[in-house]
Design an enzyme around this catalytic site. Structure first.
Site, PDB file in Angstrom:
ATOM      1  N   ARG A 182      -4.127  11.742   6.020  1.00  0.00           N
ATOM      2  CA  ARG A 182      -3.353  11.261   4.877  1.00  0.00           C
ATOM      3  C   ARG A 182      -4.157  11.460   3.592  1.00  0.00           C
ATOM      4  O   ARG A 182      -5.376  11.611   3.617  1.00  0.00           O
ATOM      5  CB  ARG A 182      -3.009   9.779   5.044  1.00  0.00           C
ATOM      6  CG  ARG A 182      -1.964   9.479   6.106  1.00  0.00           C
ATOM      7  CD  ARG A 182      -1.772   7.997   6.324  1.00  0.00           C
ATOM      8  NE  ARG A 182      -2.926   7.390   6.990  1.00  0.00           N
ATOM      9  CZ  ARG A 182      -3.032   6.086   7.278  1.00  0.00           C
ATOM     10  NH1 ARG A 182      -2.070   5.257   6.924  1.00  0.00           N
ATOM     11  NH2 ARG A 182      -4.092   5.628   7.902  1.00  0.00           N
ATOM     12  N   LYS A 234      -7.658   4.957   3.379  1.00  0.00           N
ATOM     13  CA  LYS A 234      -8.422   4.078   4.254  1.00  0.00           C
ATOM     14  C   LYS A 234      -9.646   3.516   3.540  1.00  0.00           C
ATOM     15  O   LYS A 234     -10.085   4.013   2.507  1.00  0.00           O
ATOM     16  CB  LYS A 234      -8.854   4.835   5.509  1.00  0.00           C
ATOM     17  CG  LYS A 234      -7.699   5.143   6.448  1.00  0.00           C
ATOM     18  CD  LYS A 234      -6.950   3.894   6.876  1.00  0.00           C
ATOM     19  CE  LYS A 234      -7.760   2.984   7.783  1.00  0.00           C
ATOM     20  NZ  LYS A 234      -7.021   1.749   8.143  1.00  0.00           N
ATOM     21  N   TYR A 281      -6.288   0.637   1.440  1.00  0.00           N
ATOM     22  CA  TYR A 281      -6.322  -0.329   2.537  1.00  0.00           C
ATOM     23  C   TYR A 281      -7.777  -0.697   2.793  1.00  0.00           C
ATOM     24  O   TYR A 281      -8.647   0.178   2.857  1.00  0.00           O
ATOM     25  CB  TYR A 281      -5.724   0.271   3.815  1.00  0.00           C
ATOM     26  CG  TYR A 281      -4.233   0.473   3.761  1.00  0.00           C
ATOM     27  CD1 TYR A 281      -3.364  -0.603   3.711  1.00  0.00           C
ATOM     28  CD2 TYR A 281      -3.687   1.748   3.763  1.00  0.00           C
ATOM     29  CE1 TYR A 281      -1.993  -0.429   3.654  1.00  0.00           C
ATOM     30  CE2 TYR A 281      -2.318   1.952   3.713  1.00  0.00           C
ATOM     31  CZ  TYR A 281      -1.472   0.861   3.658  1.00  0.00           C
ATOM     32  OH  TYR A 281      -0.115   1.047   3.594  1.00  0.00           O
ATOM     33  N   HIS A 329      -8.724  -4.109   4.857  1.00  0.00           N
ATOM     34  CA  HIS A 329      -8.819  -4.855   6.124  1.00  0.00           C
ATOM     35  C   HIS A 329     -10.223  -5.432   6.290  1.00  0.00           C
ATOM     36  O   HIS A 329     -10.957  -5.118   7.242  1.00  0.00           O
ATOM     37  CB  HIS A 329      -8.461  -3.949   7.306  1.00  0.00           C
ATOM     38  CG  HIS A 329      -7.064  -3.403   7.246  1.00  0.00           C
ATOM     39  ND1 HIS A 329      -5.949  -4.180   7.436  1.00  0.00           N
ATOM     40  CD2 HIS A 329      -6.610  -2.140   7.002  1.00  0.00           C
ATOM     41  CE1 HIS A 329      -4.866  -3.433   7.328  1.00  0.00           C
ATOM     42  NE2 HIS A 329      -5.242  -2.198   7.052  1.00  0.00           N
ATOM     43  N   GLU A 370      -3.006  -4.040   1.661  1.00  0.00           N
ATOM     44  CA  GLU A 370      -2.383  -4.887   2.691  1.00  0.00           C
ATOM     45  C   GLU A 370      -2.185  -6.332   2.273  1.00  0.00           C
ATOM     46  O   GLU A 370      -1.504  -7.080   2.981  1.00  0.00           O
ATOM     47  CB  GLU A 370      -3.178  -4.818   4.003  1.00  0.00           C
ATOM     48  CG  GLU A 370      -4.520  -5.539   3.988  1.00  0.00           C
ATOM     49  CD  GLU A 370      -5.655  -4.673   3.492  1.00  0.00           C
ATOM     50  OE1 GLU A 370      -6.816  -5.119   3.603  1.00  0.00           O
ATOM     51  OE2 GLU A 370      -5.405  -3.552   3.007  1.00  0.00           O
ATOM     52  N   ASP A 373      -6.529  -3.162  13.133  1.00  0.00           N
ATOM     53  CA  ASP A 373      -7.060  -3.115  11.772  1.00  0.00           C
ATOM     54  C   ASP A 373      -7.562  -4.479  11.316  1.00  0.00           C
ATOM     55  O   ASP A 373      -8.460  -4.577  10.474  1.00  0.00           O
ATOM     56  CB  ASP A 373      -5.982  -2.642  10.789  1.00  0.00           C
ATOM     57  CG  ASP A 373      -6.030  -1.135  10.578  1.00  0.00           C
ATOM     58  OD1 ASP A 373      -7.091  -0.532  10.795  1.00  0.00           O
ATOM     59  OD2 ASP A 373      -4.995  -0.557  10.197  1.00  0.00           O
TER      60      ASP A 373
END
Length: 370
Positions: free
Chosen positions: A15, A73, A92, A94, A116, A268
């Site tokens: 991605r 990420k 993101y 996490h 998120e 995650d």
């Protein structure tokens, strides 16, 4: 504002943080966008397409020199030294199950805004939803693949065939991931049960899918009984920003069928099974007590073309706000975006992350006024 879009370096992560059309919109708004060489090449977004959209195609060092970095990420260890004080990182994260990354972001004193935990006016998670939709649908594909005997599974075809019953799918959690997983599993003809603690949500799911879907209230007895019968278990539990609760214990795993499969989409956030640990697309599964565990921490990366488009549609309005106003004013003006701030100026500003990792919690309002 100068905005950097790096190439992702997590294992098999194809991605990219922004499509060429998203870049074009940012450039049209007057911003300078730099994209790392070959950032989107694997999914057909060539450097030429980004240049045509108005971006500069450049090196990783120049990308991380930008005051706003937009990616997919969490930064990997090799990227930590490239981060700098006051830089805005929008991706993101996490953090709750990841003390190493959290410490790095604190030490580098970046402004880390996590996709998120951004909310909207209905308290939904608009930047998590598209990837949850992808992961939920992909969970059934991955689970069906793992059930093949060549991959360690019990050799069960989820849809069955005439004269042979379908496989049993148990989904723990009736949110976006669980709903999409149920849709895919029912489409294959599987016997599907979904568990949740929210009775209103179970009623909604019953109305949505009708009698084809079985529902059950999620308590320890129901989890124990249903996982023992399942061919495929999908863990899709989420408490935004917090480590996932361990609803599937080692004892549950021991009682599952040999060759059954667990797909832990909650990995995650640390995973919802005591036996779960993060895996990669290169080495996606492992066995515990004869149960195949699929715990890939970036599942949507397997369908990066679809996922990148969905992600850009969701994130672009927020990137535009950050670029147009600067992060402080953007967060002041948008309470939902403010919820995304996890780390700022060496302080942890998300209560769940602070609680789970033992940091002092500092309210967002305080850092905005410093």
């Amino acid at each position: 504002m100068k905005i950097g879009i790096p190439k992702e370096i997590k294992d098999h992560e194809f991605r990219v943080g922004m499509t060429p059309s998203g870049v074009k919109a940012l450039v049209k708004a007057g911003h300078e966008v730099s994209v790392e060489h070959a950032a989107g090449a694997a999914i057909g977004f060539s450097d030429a397409l980004y240049r045509a959209a108005g971006a500069a195609v450049t090196s990783r060092d120049e990308i991380y020199a930008c005051p706003l970095v937009v990616k997919v990420k969490e930064p990997q260890s090799g990227e930590f030294p490239l981060l700098w004080e006051g830089q805005v990182l929008f991706t993101y994260l996490h953090l709750a199950p990841d003390p190493i990354q959290t410490r790095a972001l604190v030490e580098r004193k970046v402004v880390a805004i996590a996709y998120e935990t951004v909310t909207d006016s209905h308290n939904n998670l608009p930047l998590l939803i598209p990837m949850s939709e992808v992961a939920g649908r992909l969970a059934i594909q991955a689970g069906a693949h793992a059930l093949q005997m060549i991959n360690g599974g019990g050799g069960v075809l989820l849809g069955g065939v005439p004269g042979v019953p379908p496989g049993k799918v148990v989904i723990i959690g009736g949110g976006i991931v669980g709903t999409q997983a149920a849709r895919m599993a029912l489409g294959l003809g599987a016997d599907v049960t979904i568990l949740d603690v929210n009775l209103e949500r179970l009623r909604q799911l019953d109305d949505l899918f009708g009698p084809a879907l079985k529902t059950a209230y999620s308590d320890s007895d129901a989890v124990s009984e249903l996982t023992a019968q399942a061919d495929l278990v999908v863990g899709s539990v989420l408490i935004p920003g917090k480590q996932a609760p361990k609803l599937i214990t080692r004892e549950h795993i021991k009682r599952m069928k040999q060759g059954a499969v667990l797909v832990d989409v909650a990995i995650d956030q640390g995973g919802c099974a005591e036996t779960s640990r993060p895996t990669t697309h290169s080495d996606p599964t492992y066995l515990v007590d004869g149960v195949v565990h699929y715990c890939v921490a970036n599942m949507p990366g397997a369908v990066a073309s679809t996922a990148t488009g969905a992600l850009t549609h969701a994130t672009l309005p927020y990137v535009m706000q950050l670029a147009n106003k600067g992060w402080r004013q953007a967060l002041r003006d948008n309470p939902g975006l403010r919820e995304g701030l996890n780390v700022c100026a060496g302080q942890v500003t998300n209560r769940h992350v602070a609680e789970d990792l033992g940091y002092e919690f500092v309210g967002v309002e305080r850092v905005l006024n410093e």
